[in-house]
Scaffold this active site. Structure first.
Site, mmCIF file in Angstrom:
data_model
loop_
_atom_site.group_PDB
_atom_site.id
_atom_site.type_symbol
_atom_site.label_atom_id
_atom_site.label_comp_id
_atom_site.label_asym_id
_atom_site.label_seq_id
_atom_site.Cartn_x
_atom_site.Cartn_y
_atom_site.Cartn_z
ATOM 1 N N LYS A 150 10.461 10.301 0.304
ATOM 2 C CA LYS A 150 11.424 9.660 1.114
ATOM 3 C C LYS A 150 12.431 9.051 0.462
ATOM 4 O O LYS A 150 13.714 9.172 0.906
ATOM 5 C CB LYS A 150 10.481 8.702 1.769
ATOM 6 N N ASN A 151 12.342 8.377 -0.686
ATOM 7 C CA ASN A 151 13.357 7.486 -1.426
ATOM 8 C C ASN A 151 14.462 8.482 -1.893
ATOM 9 O O ASN A 151 15.476 7.878 -2.233
ATOM 10 C CB ASN A 151 13.060 6.497 -2.206
ATOM 11 N N CYS A 154 13.173 -2.364 5.757
ATOM 12 C CA CYS A 154 11.863 -3.232 5.858
ATOM 13 C C CYS A 154 12.518 -4.780 5.602
ATOM 14 O O CYS A 154 13.350 -5.011 4.624
ATOM 15 C CB CYS A 154 11.041 -2.716 4.659
ATOM 16 N N ARG A 193 17.663 -8.791 0.538
ATOM 17 C CA ARG A 193 17.856 -7.497 -0.193
ATOM 18 C C ARG A 193 19.555 -7.380 -0.272
ATOM 19 O O ARG A 193 20.133 -6.763 0.448
ATOM 20 C CB ARG A 193 17.354 -6.653 0.547
ATOM 21 N N ASP A 246 6.349 -0.600 -4.267
ATOM 22 C CA ASP A 246 6.096 0.211 -2.991
ATOM 23 C C ASP A 246 4.505 0.368 -3.064
ATOM 24 O O ASP A 246 3.903 0.735 -2.062
ATOM 25 C CB ASP A 246 6.733 1.437 -3.022
ATOM 26 N N ARG A 286 8.335 5.890 9.568
ATOM 27 C CA ARG A 286 9.841 5.606 9.052
ATOM 28 C C ARG A 286 9.670 6.628 7.688
ATOM 29 O O ARG A 286 10.591 7.129 7.164
ATOM 30 C CB ARG A 286 10.376 4.202 8.695
HETATM 31 N N1 EPU Z 1 19.301 -6.161 -5.778
HETATM 32 C C1 EPU Z 1 20.233 -7.038 -5.926
HETATM 33 N N2 EPU Z 1 21.578 -6.776 -5.695
HETATM 34 C C2 EPU Z 1 21.669 -5.398 -5.382
HETATM 35 C C3 EPU Z 1 20.785 -4.468 -5.309
HETATM 36 C C4 EPU Z 1 19.521 -5.061 -5.573
HETATM 37 O O1 EPU Z 1 20.181 -8.349 -6.246
HETATM 38 O O2 EPU Z 1 23.044 -5.140 -5.067
HETATM 39 C C5 EPU Z 1 17.887 -6.501 -6.255
HETATM 40 C C6 EPU Z 1 16.988 -6.429 -4.962
HETATM 41 O O3 EPU Z 1 16.946 -7.470 -4.010
HETATM 42 C C7 EPU Z 1 15.567 -6.154 -5.593
HETATM 43 C C8 EPU Z 1 16.058 -5.374 -6.850
HETATM 44 O O4 EPU Z 1 17.387 -5.867 -7.291
HETATM 45 O O5 EPU Z 1 15.146 -7.496 -5.918
HETATM 46 C C9 EPU Z 1 15.490 -3.954 -6.927
HETATM 47 O O6 EPU Z 1 16.303 -3.609 -5.638
HETATM 48 P P1 EPU Z 1 16.893 -1.940 -5.547
HETATM 49 O O7 EPU Z 1 18.048 -1.843 -5.246
HETATM 50 O O8 EPU Z 1 16.261 -1.220 -6.683
HETATM 51 O O9 EPU Z 1 15.959 -1.593 -4.382
HETATM 52 P P2 EPU Z 1 16.871 -0.476 -3.105
HETATM 53 O O10 EPU Z 1 17.448 0.535 -3.947
HETATM 54 O O11 EPU Z 1 17.268 -1.388 -1.943
HETATM 55 C C10 EPU Z 1 14.738 1.123 -3.267
HETATM 56 C C11 EPU Z 1 13.699 1.723 -2.129
HETATM 57 C C12 EPU Z 1 12.689 0.714 -2.161
HETATM 58 C C13 EPU Z 1 11.967 0.268 -3.283
HETATM 59 C C14 EPU Z 1 13.064 -0.343 -4.325
HETATM 60 C C15 EPU Z 1 12.292 -0.648 -5.663
HETATM 61 C C16 EPU Z 1 15.189 3.062 -1.066
HETATM 62 C C17 EPU Z 1 15.693 3.357 0.259
HETATM 63 N N3 EPU Z 1 14.290 2.072 -0.969
HETATM 64 O O12 EPU Z 1 15.301 0.088 -2.642
HETATM 65 O O13 EPU Z 1 11.694 1.327 -1.248
HETATM 66 O O14 EPU Z 1 11.035 -0.849 -2.991
HETATM 67 O O15 EPU Z 1 14.148 0.877 -4.388
HETATM 68 O O16 EPU Z 1 11.804 0.543 -6.069
HETATM 69 O O17 EPU Z 1 15.141 3.886 -1.868
HETATM 70 C C18 EPU Z 1 10.044 1.419 0.244
HETATM 71 O O18 EPU Z 1 10.003 2.741 0.102
HETATM 72 O O19 EPU Z 1 9.185 0.950 1.059
HETATM 73 C C19 EPU Z 1 11.159 0.881 -0.240
HETATM 74 C C20 EPU Z 1 11.246 -0.426 0.200
#
Ligand code: EPU
Length: 431
Positions: free
Chosen positions: A22-23, A116, A121, A305, A397
Site C-alpha cells: 500500500k505505502n 488516519c 502529522r 504500523d 483503505r
Molecule cells: N513528520 C514531521 N514533519 C514532516 C513529516 C513527518 O514532523 O514533514 C513526523 C511525523 O509526524 C512522524 C514522523 O515524522 O512523527 C514520521 O512520519 P513520516 O513522514 O515518515 O510518515 P508518513 O510518510 O506520513 C508513512 C506511512 C505511514 C507510516 C509512516 C511511518 C504512507 C502513506 N504512510 O507516513 O503508514 O506509519 O510512514 O513509517 O506511506 C499506515 O500504513 O497505516 C500508515 C499510517
C-alpha cells in the site's frame, strides 16, 4: 455501510498471498504523472486508497485503467488542475500529488491531506524540500499552493526522518535542474521501490535505501513497466495473526528481510517462525507466550504500523509488556477497544502497558484507523464469542480483501450491513 463480524476460536491453517505494498502504491501512482508516455504497474493492491488515487489521476486528465491488479496510465493529457477539495482530502498520501505535479507542471494546488488520525502529522519537511528546490509554498483556506518559475537542485537535510518527505522531494527533484542531495533521508523499502520506478522512467537516483540520496535532474521521463514490492505490513499483520491462532500459516510473497524486526520479536515472544526465500511460516507455539517490550523506530527498526496488531497478541503473553511508539506518540486509539474486550492495558505518554495473559471476550468495537482495525481483527480471532467491528472503511483503505484471505485459511469472519441506527451512531462518532 458494513460491519465486520468475527467468531473467535478457529485455528488458521493454509496459505495467504500477500498483495502489493500500500505505502508504495500510493507513491508510485502519483509518480507516473511525471512520465511523458504510458506507465504500467503490476500487482497493485485492490484497496480504496488506490482506487481514490486512480480517480484523482482521471480528474486531472489521465487515462487510467486498473484491472486484475494491473494499473495502466497514460499521463500525456494531464493538466495542472487545482485539487483543493474532494477525494484529495480522503487520503494522507495525496501529498505525493504535490511533489509530482510541481515536478511536471511547476505548480499545484492540493487540499491538505486526510488519512488516519494518529495525532499531529505535520508536512513541514515536505514543504522545506519544495522551497529549497525553488517553489513558493502558501497555505490558503486549507489547501497548499505551490508555484515555481523553475526548479533547481539543492542540498536538503531532513530534521525528522520522514518517508513522505523523502519520497516527495525525490518526485520534485528528478526533473529539477542540477543535483539534489537529501540527507538524513528515510530508508524504508517503499522509498527504494519508488526510486526503482523513477529510474526505469529515466531518472538518475543514487543511494535510495541509505540516508543520503543523490539525484541528478533530467529533462524528460518516459513510460515503463514496474512490479511493486510485497506489502511488508500486510505480511506482518498475517504473521501476528499466525502467532496468535494458527497451527501452521504460510505467508507467501514476502521479502523476509523487510519483516525481520517482527520475525525477531515474534520469536522472542515464543512463536514459531520459519523463514523461506519469499515465504514465512508462523505457528502459535504450545508454550505460553512471553511478554516483551517493543519500541517503534524508523526502518529497519520495528515499524509503527505493526505496533497496533502486535499489541493484541501481547494481551495473551505472560507478564508485563511495554509498547512505546516513538514515531506516532498518540497511535493508541485501539487500546480502549481492546479494554472493552477484556485486555488489561493502559496508556502512559507514548507507551501502552499491558499485563497478561487475559482472556478476550467478543464485543462491539470501533476501528478508528487502519492498523487499529487490524489489531481488532486479531483480537477478534483470539476472543471467545463474536466481535463486531465498525469503521470497516478504514480497514478497506489498506488491506486487500482481508476478510476473504482470512476465510481462506479457516477464520470465521463475515460482513453484515449496519442497521440504520448503527450507521447513524457510527457517523455521529466519526464527526
Ligand atoms: N513528520 C514531521 N514533519 C514532516 C513529516 C513527518 O514532523 O514533514 C513526523 C511525523 O509526524 C512522524 C514522523 O515524522 O512523527 C514520521 O512520519 P513520516 O513522514 O515518515 O510518515 P508518513 O510518510 O506520513 C508513512 C506511512 C505511514 C507510516 C509512516 C511511518 C504512507 C502513506 N504512510 O507516513 O503508514 O506509519 O510512514 O513509517 O506511506 C499506515 O500504513 O497505516 C500508515 C499510517
Amino acid at each position: 455501510m458494513d460491519k465486520l463480524l468475527i467468531e473467535g476460536g478457529s485455528r488458521l491453517q493454509g496459505t495467504v498471498q500477500i498483495s502489493g505494498a500500500k505505502n508504495s502504491a500510493v507513491a508510485l501512482i502519483p509518480a507516473t504523472i511525471l512520465a511523458d508516455s504510458p506507465v504500467t504497474i503490476d500487482q497493485l493492491p485492490n484497496i480504496s486508497d488506490v482506487r481514490i488515487l486512480c480517480k484523482l489521476l482521471r480528474e486531472i486528465g489521465g487515462t487510467v485503467s486498473f484491472e486484475e491488479h494491473t494499473f495502466v496510465v497514460d499521463p500525456r493529457n494531464m493538466v495542472d488542475m487545482p485539487l483543493p477539495n474532494g477525494s484529495v482530502k480522503r487520503l494522507r498520501a495525496s501529498y505525493y500529488l504535490m511533489g509530482a505535479m510541481l515536478g511536471r507542471f511547476h505548480k499545484a494546488v492540493i487540499g491538505l491531506p486526510g488519512g488516519c488520525n494518529l495525532g499531529p502529522r505535520p508536512i513541514d519537511q515536505h514543504i522545506k524540500g519544495f522551497e529549497a528546490l525553488g517553489a513558493k509554498v502558501t497555505n490558503e483556506r486549507g489547501a497548499i499552493y505551490l508555484r515555481a518559475n523553475s526548479l533547481h537542485g539543492a542540498r536538503i537535510y531532513l530534521d525528522v526522518v520522514s518517508v513522505g518527505a523523502t519520497i516527495n522531494i525525490m518526485l520534485d527533484a528528478v526533473k529539477a535542474e542540477g543535483q539534489t542531495i537529501i540527507e538524513n533521508a528515510a530508508k524504508e523499502p517503499e522509498i527504494i521501490d519508488v526510486a526503482t520506478l523513477l529510474t526505469s522512467m529515466g531518472a538518475k537516483i543514487k543511494g535510495a535505501g541509505t540516508d543520503v540520496i543523490r539525484i541528478e535532474g533530467v529533462h524528460e521521463l518516459h513510460g515503463c513497466r514496474h512490479m511493486i514490492i510485497p506489502d511488508r505490513i500486510e505480511a506482518g499483520t498475517f504473521m501476528v495473526a499466525g502467532a496468535a491462532v494458527s497451527d501452521n500459516l504460510l505467508i507467501d510473497n514476502v521479502i523476509p528481510q523487510h519483516v525481520e524486526p517482527l520475525t525477531a520479536k515474534l520469536r522472542e515472544i515464543g512463536a514459531d517462525v520459519q523463514v523461506g526465500e519469499d515465504q514465512v511460516f508462523v505457528s502459535r507455539s504450545r508454550m505460553p507466550l512471553k511478554s516483551a517490550d517493543v519500541k517503534t523506530l524508523v526502518y529497519p527498526g520495528f515499524p509503527t504500523d505493526l505496533q497496533q496488531p502486535l499489541t493484541s497478541l501481547l494481551t495473551q503473553a505472560e507478564g508485563t509488556s511495554i509498547i512505546t511508539d516513538t514515531i506516532y506518540g498518540a497511535r493508541f486509539k485501539h487500546i480502549d477497544e481492546l479494554r472493552r474486550m477484556g485486555a488489561d492495558v493502559k496508556v502512559e505518554g507514548r507507551s501502552a502497558i499491558l499485563s497478561g495473559p487475559t482472556p478476550l471476550e467478543g464485543a462491539k468495537v470501533r476501528a478508528t484507523d487502519l492498523r487499529a482495525g487490524a489489531s481488532l481483527i486479531i483480537a477478534g480471532l483470539m476472543a471467545r464469542g463474536i466481535t463486531e467491528i465498525v469503521g470497516v472503511e478504514h480497514i478497506d483503505r489498506g488491506y486487500d480483501h482481508i476478510m476473504e484471505k482470512l476465510q481462506g485459511v479457516g477464520a470465521n469472519i463475515w460482513r453484515e450491513p449496519m442497521r440504520d441506527e448503527e450507521a447513524r451512531e457510527s457517523l455521529k462518532e466519526q464527526e
